[in-house]
Design an enzyme around this catalytic site. Structure first.
Site, PDB file in Angstrom:
ATOM      1  N   LYS A 150      -1.552  13.622   1.854  1.00  0.00           N
ATOM      2  CA  LYS A 150      -1.072  12.341   2.394  1.00  0.00           C
ATOM      3  C   LYS A 150       0.122  12.484   3.347  1.00  0.00           C
ATOM      4  O   LYS A 150       0.242  11.733   4.315  1.00  0.00           O
ATOM      5  CB  LYS A 150      -0.708  11.386   1.251  1.00  0.00           C
ATOM      6  CG  LYS A 150      -1.919  10.886   0.476  1.00  0.00           C
ATOM      7  CD  LYS A 150      -1.511   9.888  -0.581  1.00  0.00           C
ATOM      8  CE  LYS A 150      -2.737   9.378  -1.336  1.00  0.00           C
ATOM      9  NZ  LYS A 150      -2.418   8.265  -2.228  1.00  0.00           N
TER      10      LYS A 150
ATOM     11  N   ASP B  89      -2.099   1.813  -0.351  1.00  0.00           N
ATOM     12  CA  ASP B  89      -1.838   1.918  -1.796  1.00  0.00           C
ATOM     13  C   ASP B  89      -1.059   0.707  -2.328  1.00  0.00           C
ATOM     14  O   ASP B  89      -1.369   0.188  -3.409  1.00  0.00           O
ATOM     15  CB  ASP B  89      -1.071   3.208  -2.112  1.00  0.00           C
ATOM     16  CG  ASP B  89      -1.952   4.449  -1.995  1.00  0.00           C
ATOM     17  OD1 ASP B  89      -3.174   4.343  -2.197  1.00  0.00           O
ATOM     18  OD2 ASP B  89      -1.412   5.532  -1.697  1.00  0.00           O
TER      19      ASP B  89
END
Ligand code: ATR
Length: 279
Positions: free
Chosen positions: A71, A108
């Site tokens: 990420k 997220d």
């Protein structure tokens, strides 16, 4: 399900990737909506992540998800970042533009908030202070999204206090950190408790948290979803608090990527949840 030569392509890059539930998640939606498309697991080792991302437009991929440990590398590699990804320092969704450029997003926090909205109707971050336990990558998305949604204060406690302090300094705003030992005192007045640690996961000991001081109206949620009902959630439910399990965060964070790559806003349903939890 068969796909044609015109199928739209997306996937998820991680290392390892075998445990990822995202192919099943997106696969369920593709089948449900009869979309000519495929979403595949992409096992990419860390030393080839940049090369793999750069290959997306060449291969005709519409984009991909990015998971552990890529990420941050995705954050550094893409051509453009949306505001949330910028704030997180991490990208979990890449969308390939018409011109072949890579846009990095982070969904997220969106997934976390949408899961609470649907699992605890009427809940609002603005209702009062939240207590967030843990200061890893997931905590960052949780804390930032709570503040963005109007939480007046976020109490952040982590076993290693320095990591909580660092996260608070990075995100800024109304975050207050405290020592691990004071976590139970902070329950008083909290309208939301979030476990972002790995405690309570199958094979791990439960999170040590006596809920005695928690108001009855508070909502308790866990980002752990194996098992779905963690010891923390079971204890909260037993004393009458509303609880929201963690798998919904995974399901909801997937929505924006699916819509961007496959052209349809997908729905989170019980059928989807069952399919993702299977096996
Ligand atoms: P991520 O994968 O989300 O980036 P991680 O580094 O795996 O994060 O973080 C896991 C979280 O669980 C951390 O907050 C970690 O606390 P430390 O920063 O002190 O390591 C927390 N955690 C792991 N084991 C724990 C334990 N036995 N007791 C309390 N917290 C624990």
């Amino acid at each position: 399900m068969t796909i044609s030569g015109k199928a739209r392509l997306a996937g998820v890059m991680g290392w390892p990737i075998g445990h990822s539930r995202s192919p099943r998640l997106h696969g369920y939606w593709l089948e449900q909506y009869g979309i000519d498309g495929a979403y595949v697991p992409l096992a990419v080792p860390p030393d080839r992540i940049e090369q793999a991302m750069r290959a997306l437009p060449a291969l005709g991929f519409r984009g991909c998800n990015v998971t552990v440990p890529h990420k941050e590398a995705a954050y550094r590699t893409v051509d453009r970042l949306d505001a949330t990804a910028k704030r997180m320092g991490a990208v979990n969704t890449i969308v390939v533009g018409e011109d072949g450029s890579l846009e990095g997003r982070n969904t997220d926090g969106f997934g976390f908030i949408e899961n609470l909205r649907s699992g605890a109707p009427g809940w609002s971050a603005a209702d009062g202070p939240a207590l967030v336990i843990g200061a890893g990558g997931a905590a960052r998305a949780v804390v930032a999204s709570l503040l963005d949604e109007g939480a007046p204060r976020v109490w952040l406690v982590n076993r290693t206090r320095a990591r909580a302090d660092e996260l608070a300094a990075d995100i800024g705003g109304a975050i207050e950190t405290a020592d691990w030992v004071s976590r139970e005192t902070l329950l008083e007045g909290a309208v939301l408790v979030v476990n972002t640690t790995t405690q309570g996961m199958a094979g791990q000991p439960p999170l040590e948290l006596d809920l005695r001081a928690l108001p009855g109206w508070a909502v308790v949620t866990d980002i752990v979803y194996t098992p779905l009902m963690t010891p923390l959630l079971a204890a909260a439910q037993a004393r009458g608090n509303r609880v929201v399990d963690g798998v919904g965060m995974l399901l909801h964070q997937a929505r924006p990527g699916f819509a961007a790559w496959f052209g349809r806003e997908p729905e989170v349903t019980e059928g989807l949840k069952a399919a993702v939890l299977q096996g």
